[in-house]
Design a protein around this motif. Structure first.
Motif, short mmCIF file in Angstrom:
data_model
loop_
_atom_site.label_atom_id
_atom_site.label_comp_id
_atom_site.label_asym_id
_atom_site.label_seq_id
_atom_site.Cartn_x
_atom_site.Cartn_y
_atom_site.Cartn_z
N UNK A 238 4.82 5.25 8.86
CA UNK A 238 3.76 4.35 9.15
C UNK A 238 5.38 3.36 8.59
N UNK A 239 5.30 2.07 8.82
CA UNK A 239 6.73 1.90 8.97
C UNK A 239 6.04 0.14 8.31
N UNK B 6 -3.79 -1.19 3.73
CA UNK B 6 -3.56 -1.55 2.30
C UNK B 6 -4.50 -1.43 1.50
N UNK B 7 -5.53 -1.03 1.87
CA UNK B 7 -6.14 -0.75 0.63
C UNK B 7 -6.04 1.11 0.01
N UNK B 8 -5.15 1.89 1.25
CA UNK B 8 -4.98 2.71 0.46
C UNK B 8 -3.38 2.49 -0.41
N UNK B 9 -2.66 2.04 0.00
CA UNK B 9 -2.03 1.54 -1.10
C UNK B 9 -2.17 0.52 -2.55
N UNK C 11 -0.36 8.53 -0.89
CA UNK C 11 -0.87 7.17 -0.12
C UNK C 11 0.24 6.90 1.57
N UNK C 12 1.01 7.91 1.31
CA UNK C 12 2.19 8.20 2.35
C UNK C 12 1.63 8.76 3.65
N UNK D 155 -0.13 18.08 6.66
CA UNK D 155 0.74 16.76 5.33
C UNK D 155 -0.09 15.85 4.28
N UNK D 156 -1.23 15.88 4.83
CA UNK D 156 -2.43 14.69 3.90
C UNK D 156 -2.76 15.82 3.30
N UNK D 157 -3.87 17.15 3.46
CA UNK D 157 -4.41 17.55 2.59
C UNK D 157 -2.88 18.37 1.94
N UNK D 158 -2.18 19.06 1.54
CA UNK D 158 -0.74 19.47 0.78
C UNK D 158 -0.73 18.33 -0.03
N UNK D 159 -0.22 17.29 0.63
CA UNK D 159 0.03 16.22 -0.92
C UNK D 159 -1.65 16.29 -1.79
#
Length: 325
Positions: free
Chosen positions: A4-5, A189-192, A219-220, A241-245
């Motif tokens: 995500x840029x 935005x809310x995640x950040x 968050x990334x 990637x999300x689950x392991x993070x």
């Protein structure tokens, strides 16, 4: 795998492209909303068949993120409405209203499915057809009841999910897709915001001083998941990637710190178990937002307040447990 840029200002005089600007970044088309370059997907042709598939997908998504027991078949709409209208207990009436909303959604999907079948048989369907009007009314009535339905966490409702099938029915598909990109930008935005609150809270406490890296990694990964459809070829890498993070963050081990000398030092004593629970609550909230791709402003605000209270007092305010899975 895609990333995500995000637009980052270099100075106070920076000017950014307008919202909705599209660019090719690393061979992928992205659209700008809320400071994020969001991955786009091809828009299907605007036909009854495409709308049917979209509404069915949105209905499944709705039931996946809301409290249990709402997936009432459309053929039981009359029973659901009668039970709701006869209920006087406020708590049970709310639940029955949610069940009625589920039945209305399923009835609308049933009607749309039949309309597509008729069209496939060569029968021309017009926008003012009686069944089209009934389908739209079912979706509208369900949306009106959506405010009483809770997210599966039990924390708040996600009204946006209840309005999506009606929008998919009533506006061109291209317009619907564009609105989704707007909501994805708001979700990122809310995640950040949640991540920054967690870092600002816990990095100032010696036991949690190393929290920044796992929070930013999570968050990334959550932002990438938010922009990625389940049909994307990258979903296997994105989801794992999300689950392991999230697991790394939930399993964060506080650093042992020397016991303070008590009141003589004037240092605040933080209850580590409260801090760990607060970190897991933040992890869960980011998961909810990333999976639903919809902001949860009430939960985000309340989580921020709980972090502020923990930093100020060393204790985390009580938070109700989520609804049973």
């Amino acid at each position: 795998m895609s990333n995500v840029h995000r637009l980052e200002p270099v100075s106070n005089h920076d000017t950014f492209p307008p919202e909705g600007t599209r660019r090719i970044i690393n061979d992928t088309e992205r659209v700008l909303y809320d400071g994020y370059w969001i991955k786009t997907y091809p828009v299907p042709g605007d036909s009854l068949q495409a709308k049917k598939q979209l509404i069915e997908a949105l209905t499944r998504r709705l039931f996946n993120h809301t409290e249990h027991g709402l997936n009432i078949p459309g053929c039981r709409l009359g029973e659901a409405r009668q039970s709701y209208q006869a209920e006087s207990d406020p708590g049970r009436r709310r639940v029955k209203a949610a069940m009625l909303a589920g039945a209305l959604f399923n009835r609308a999907t049933d009607i749309f499915r039949k309309l597509v079948e008729l069209q496939a048989d060569g029968i021309e369907i017009h926008s003012d057809d009686a069944l089209m009007r009934e389908c739209g009314q079912c979706l509208l009535d369900a949306m009106d009841l959506g405010h009483v339905v809770l997210h599966r966490s039990g924390e708040e409702g996600i009204d946006e999910l209840w309005g999506e099938p009606f929008r998919a029915f009533s506006v061109p598909i291209e317009e619907f897709y564009e609105n989704r990109y707007i909501k994805i930008g708001q979700s990122m935005r809310d995640i950040d915001r949640i991540a920054e609150v967690m870092i600002a809270t816990f990095s100032r406490i010696p036991a949690f001083a190393a929290i920044e890296v796992p929070v930013r990694d999570f968050a990334c990964a959550a932002r990438i998941k938010t922009e990625t459809l389940r049909t994307d070829r990258d979903i296997f890498d994105v989801w794992s990637q999300l689950v392991t993070a999230g697991e790394r963050l939930a399993n964060f081990t506080p650093k042992p710190v020397p016991k303070p000398l008590g009141e003589r030092t004037g240092r605040l004593l933080y209850r580590v178990s409260d801090g760990l629970q607060l970190i897991r609550n933040g992890r869960d909230l980011v998961f909810y937002i990333a999976r639903a791709r919809t902001p949860m402003p009430k939960s985000t605000r309340e989580y921020t307040e709980r972090c502020e209270a923990y930093l100020a007092t060393g204790r985390a305010p009580f938070m109700p447990a989520p609804l049973p899975a």
